[in-house]
Design a protein around this motif. Structure first.
Motif, mmCIF file in Angstrom:
data_model
loop_
_atom_site.group_PDB
_atom_site.id
_atom_site.type_symbol
_atom_site.label_atom_id
_atom_site.label_comp_id
_atom_site.label_asym_id
_atom_site.label_seq_id
_atom_site.Cartn_x
_atom_site.Cartn_y
_atom_site.Cartn_z
ATOM 1 N N LEU A 70 72.441 76.495 92.073
ATOM 2 C CA LEU A 70 71.832 77.652 91.400
ATOM 3 C C LEU A 70 71.579 78.826 92.334
ATOM 4 O O LEU A 70 71.428 79.956 91.885
ATOM 5 N N ASN A 71 71.520 78.569 93.636
ATOM 6 C CA ASN A 71 71.365 79.648 94.619
ATOM 7 C C ASN A 71 72.710 80.265 94.990
ATOM 8 O O ASN A 71 72.790 81.041 95.943
ATOM 9 N N ALA A 109 82.153 95.002 88.628
ATOM 10 C CA ALA A 109 82.601 93.631 88.356
ATOM 11 C C ALA A 109 81.610 92.618 88.910
ATOM 12 O O ALA A 109 81.314 91.610 88.267
ATOM 13 N N LEU A 110 81.061 92.894 90.095
ATOM 14 C CA LEU A 110 80.064 91.989 90.688
ATOM 15 C C LEU A 110 78.791 91.961 89.839
ATOM 16 O O LEU A 110 78.188 90.900 89.647
ATOM 17 N N GLN A 111 78.376 93.121 89.327
ATOM 18 C CA GLN A 111 77.201 93.173 88.458
ATOM 19 C C GLN A 111 77.444 92.388 87.170
ATOM 20 O O GLN A 111 76.557 91.704 86.666
ATOM 21 N N GLU A 112 78.666 92.476 86.651
ATOM 22 C CA GLU A 112 79.020 91.732 85.442
ATOM 23 C C GLU A 112 78.942 90.225 85.694
ATOM 24 O O GLU A 112 78.426 89.469 84.873
ATOM 25 N N VAL A 113 79.433 89.791 86.835
ATOM 26 C CA VAL A 113 79.365 88.360 87.175
ATOM 27 C C VAL A 113 77.906 87.921 87.265
ATOM 28 O O VAL A 113 77.526 86.890 86.703
ATOM 29 N N THR A 114 77.075 88.686 87.944
ATOM 30 C CA THR A 114 75.649 88.353 88.078
ATOM 31 C C THR A 114 74.977 88.279 86.715
ATOM 32 O O THR A 114 74.224 87.344 86.430
ATOM 33 N N ARG A 115 75.270 89.258 85.857
ATOM 34 C CA ARG A 115 74.677 89.290 84.513
ATOM 35 C C ARG A 115 75.110 88.059 83.709
ATOM 36 O O ARG A 115 74.297 87.398 83.071
ATOM 37 N N ASN A 116 76.388 87.712 83.775
ATOM 38 C CA ASN A 116 76.899 86.557 83.032
ATOM 39 C C ASN A 116 76.357 85.232 83.562
ATOM 40 O O ASN A 116 76.140 84.298 82.790
ATOM 41 N N PHE A 123 82.181 82.139 81.166
ATOM 42 C CA PHE A 123 82.769 83.475 81.098
ATOM 43 C C PHE A 123 83.934 83.582 82.068
ATOM 44 O O PHE A 123 84.092 82.763 82.974
ATOM 45 N N THR A 124 84.746 84.603 81.840
ATOM 46 C CA THR A 124 85.891 84.890 82.704
ATOM 47 C C THR A 124 85.767 86.320 83.203
ATOM 48 O O THR A 124 85.398 87.215 82.443
ATOM 49 N N SER A 125 86.077 86.514 84.471
ATOM 50 C CA SER A 125 86.016 87.841 85.072
ATOM 51 C C SER A 125 87.141 87.958 86.099
ATOM 52 O O SER A 125 87.725 86.952 86.510
ATOM 53 N N LYS A 126 87.419 89.185 86.502
ATOM 54 C CA LYS A 126 88.431 89.438 87.535
ATOM 55 C C LYS A 126 87.777 90.188 88.677
ATOM 56 O O LYS A 126 87.029 91.134 88.459
ATOM 57 N N LEU A 127 88.070 89.724 89.894
ATOM 58 C CA LEU A 127 87.521 90.353 91.097
ATOM 59 C C LEU A 127 88.625 90.552 92.120
ATOM 60 O O LEU A 127 89.536 89.729 92.227
ATOM 61 N N LEU A 128 88.501 91.610 92.885
ATOM 62 C CA LEU A 128 89.370 91.799 94.030
ATOM 63 C C LEU A 128 88.700 91.104 95.208
ATOM 64 O O LEU A 128 87.607 91.490 95.625
ATOM 65 N N ASN A 129 89.313 90.046 95.697
ATOM 66 C CA ASN A 129 88.772 89.275 96.813
ATOM 67 C C ASN A 129 89.640 89.458 98.047
ATOM 68 O O ASN A 129 90.756 89.972 97.963
ATOM 69 N N THR A 142 86.983 81.848 86.089
ATOM 70 C CA THR A 142 86.324 81.340 84.890
ATOM 71 C C THR A 142 85.207 80.433 85.359
ATOM 72 O O THR A 142 85.458 79.451 86.068
ATOM 73 N N ILE A 143 83.976 80.782 85.003
ATOM 74 C CA ILE A 143 82.802 80.052 85.489
ATOM 75 C C ILE A 143 82.155 79.290 84.343
ATOM 76 O O ILE A 143 81.925 79.846 83.270
ATOM 77 N N PHE A 144 81.900 78.012 84.618
ATOM 78 C CA PHE A 144 81.239 77.134 83.653
ATOM 79 C C PHE A 144 79.900 76.692 84.209
ATOM 80 O O PHE A 144 79.844 76.147 85.321
ATOM 81 N N PRO A 145 78.810 76.886 83.448
ATOM 82 C CA PRO A 145 77.535 76.298 83.874
ATOM 83 C C PRO A 145 77.584 74.796 83.603
ATOM 84 O O PRO A 145 78.140 74.357 82.588
ATOM 85 N N LEU A 146 77.054 74.010 84.521
ATOM 86 C CA LEU A 146 77.016 72.557 84.365
ATOM 87 C C LEU A 146 75.584 72.143 84.062
ATOM 88 O O LEU A 146 74.670 72.466 84.819
ATOM 89 N N LEU A 147 75.408 71.456 82.948
ATOM 90 C CA LEU A 147 74.083 71.100 82.460
ATOM 91 C C LEU A 147 73.714 69.681 82.867
ATOM 92 O O LEU A 147 74.557 68.783 82.857
#
Length: 163
Positions: A70-71, A109-116, A123-129, A142-147
């Motif tokens: 979570l951190n 894009a980073l703010q969108e990832v943080t918000r999601n 959710f799915t997002s695109k970043l320049l890495n 594509t990020i999945f929360p694990l419960l």
């Protein structure tokens, strides 16, 4: 006068080396695919952290997997991570995925990832890495929360693909 010597030729087999036995054992065991190794590793973490989440998202197409707490600290990455980024798993573990971002990474894009992430929904997002050699690549994440069994998010799993 010529004397003929008779030579007796005998075949002496070479001593058996441990490599000979080892090679045979290699071909008797089925070689695990990378996806199967990823599934087995994540199944280990599923049991360790008591996730209620299923791991069926691994049927999706991905180049790399990143498991964070979570951190947002990386707990595990698969072998595809090094192939995609150039960074070894040992280097990545304990760091935040932000080490892959650089000057040209979109702040929006980073703010969108943080918000999601705060919404705790897939959710799915695109970043320049940036890779280890400082070349950049566009990454679809594509990020999945694990419960856990209390239906609380305990970790995030990112499936990453270079596009």
């Amino acid at each position: 006068m010529f004397f003929r010597k008779k030579y007796k030729i005998t075949f002496r087999p070479a001593p058996l080396k441990s490599w000979d036995i080892y090679v045979q054992s290699i071909f008797q065991k089925p070689i695990k695919s990378l996806n199967e190794q990823d599934f087995n590793t994540l199944n280990y973490y599923k049991n360790k952290f008591n996730w209620a989440s299923k791991l069926d998202m691994l049927s999706l197409n991905y180049d790399a997997l990143v498991l964070t707490n979570l951190n947002e600290e990386i707990i595990w990455v698969n072998h595809g991570f090094k192939k995609m980024t150039g960074y070894s798993p040992n280097f990545a573990i304990g760091k935040k995925p932000a080490f892959l971002q650089g000057d040209d990474t979109s702040k929006l894009a980073l703010q969108e990832v943080t918000r999601n992430l705060k919404l705790e929904k897939p959710f799915t997002s695109k970043l320049l890495n940036y890779k280890k050699d400082q070349s950049h690549y566009l990454c679809e994440i594509t990020i999945f929360p694990l419960l856990d069994h209390h239906q609380k998010v305990s970790h995030f799993l990112a499936l990453e693909k270079e596009i």
